[in-house]
Design a protein around this motif. Structure first.
Motif: not given
Length: 333
Positions: A122-123, A140-144, A158-163
């Motif tokens: 997941i990038k 947080v960040g890229t997940r393998t 989720q980036t800040g308040a943005q989903i």
């Protein structure tokens, strides 16, 4: 369309769970099935909501065992698969649920693992986003994720308040998939019962991203062509403006408009569509210079389908002159 979680979501789970404990399996299934469906349609409701997640876990266990109680082993096994993918630490212990339930649970776990585990990378398009996998924080960040059981997964960012929107990934046994999640794109996509398009907070945001997002949207639904259609001010006059967009870069191939000095005829609108399709411009159609893609633009491949987005109301706006489409930030694609 997605209407959000019902206000009595947890109470409905409790009622279904109580029905299961009393051996009223059919009643439990009727209560819990729609609650699990609506939960999956509203993944954002479970961000930072451990109580809600616990209710879902409780409901899934009762639903699986209720299916088994009425003799529907196939539905019971499918529900246990969802439990294993969403709550991997769940054991369904014999001490709590009985030997038969534990035996069924272990049978499903061994069956799914025996098919072969999959890999999902997941990038986030922007660094620093919090990744949710099946409504639970993964990191947080890229997940393998190298050891995932086969089946369906839901991914959010989720980036800040943005989903972001919820992305559904169907991972097969031994499959290797990569998913790139662009929170900005997800935030721009608007879907309603009678309208689908792109919405932007400002003319600058629209000018920067509209064409590339339209191309990304087209790719995500496997469209062979992508067109932007909207109302803007062209040469000092309100006009219907249309552009054909390249799917790989977001650059324009063709662009034309029909002035709205009077209501355009059906033949004119059809002529605008035919122009985008490659024919010559007919009477009343003004041709514009197509805008190329920005130098850094490259539309990513879409690897999964997207779920239901938030549904903000379309504001009433008046056209003004600024950017690609003037003051109209709601464009259909």
């Amino acid at each position: 369309m997605n209407q959000g979680l019902p206000l009595d979501f947890e109470q409905q789970i409790d009622q279904g769970h109580t029905a299961w404990t009393m051996g009223k399996f059919t009643e439990a299934v009727k209560h819990l099935t729609p609650m699990m469906e609506v939960a999956h349609l509203n993944p954002g409701a479970f961000v930072d909501n451990e109580r809600g997640s616990a209710a879902v876990q409780k409901g899934l266990i009762a639903l699986a065992l209720s299916h088994n109680g009425i003799g529907d082993e196939s539905a019971a096994r499918a529900t246990i698969g969802e439990i294993l993918r969403t709550f991997p630490n769940e054991k369904m212990s014999a001490g709590t649920y009985g030997m038969a339930a534990n035996k069924l649970f272990e049978s499903v776990r061994l069956d799914l693992a025996g098919r072969g585990k999959g890999r999902l990378v997941i990038k986030p398009a922007n660094a620093g986003g919090v990744v949710y996998l099946n409504e639970r924080i993964d990191g947080v960040g890229t997940r393998t994720k190298d050891q995932l059981l086969p089946g369906e997964y839901r991914v959010m960012l989720q980036t800040g308040a943005q989903i972001s929107r919820s992305h559904t990934v169907k991972l097969a046994a031994n499959e290797d998939l990569t998913l790139t999640v662009d929170g900005g794109f997800d935030d721009a996509v608007r879907t309603k019962a009678d309208w689908t398009g792109l919405g932007f907070a400002s003319a600058a945001d629209r000018e920067k991203s509209e064409a590339s997002y339209a191309a990304t949207f087209g790719k995500s639904i496997n469209a062979t062509a992508v067109a932007l259609i909207g109302i803007d001010v062209s040469n000092g006059r309100p006009s219907v403006i249309a552009a054909l967009v390249k799917r790989d870069t977001g650059g324009e191939l063709r662009r034309a408009s029909i002035p709205l000095d009077a209501s355009p005829s059906r033949d004119q609108l059809r002529g605008l569509a035919r122009f985008l399709a490659g024919e010559d411009a007919g009477p009343g159609i003004e041709i514009h210079v197509a805008k190329p893609a920005k130098p850094e633009a490259r539309v990513p491949d879409a690897t999964v389908t997207t779920g239901e987005p938030a549904e903000p109301e379309r504001p009433a706006e008046q056209p003004t002159t600024s950017g690609r489409w003037g003051g109209w930030k709601w464009m259909a694609s």
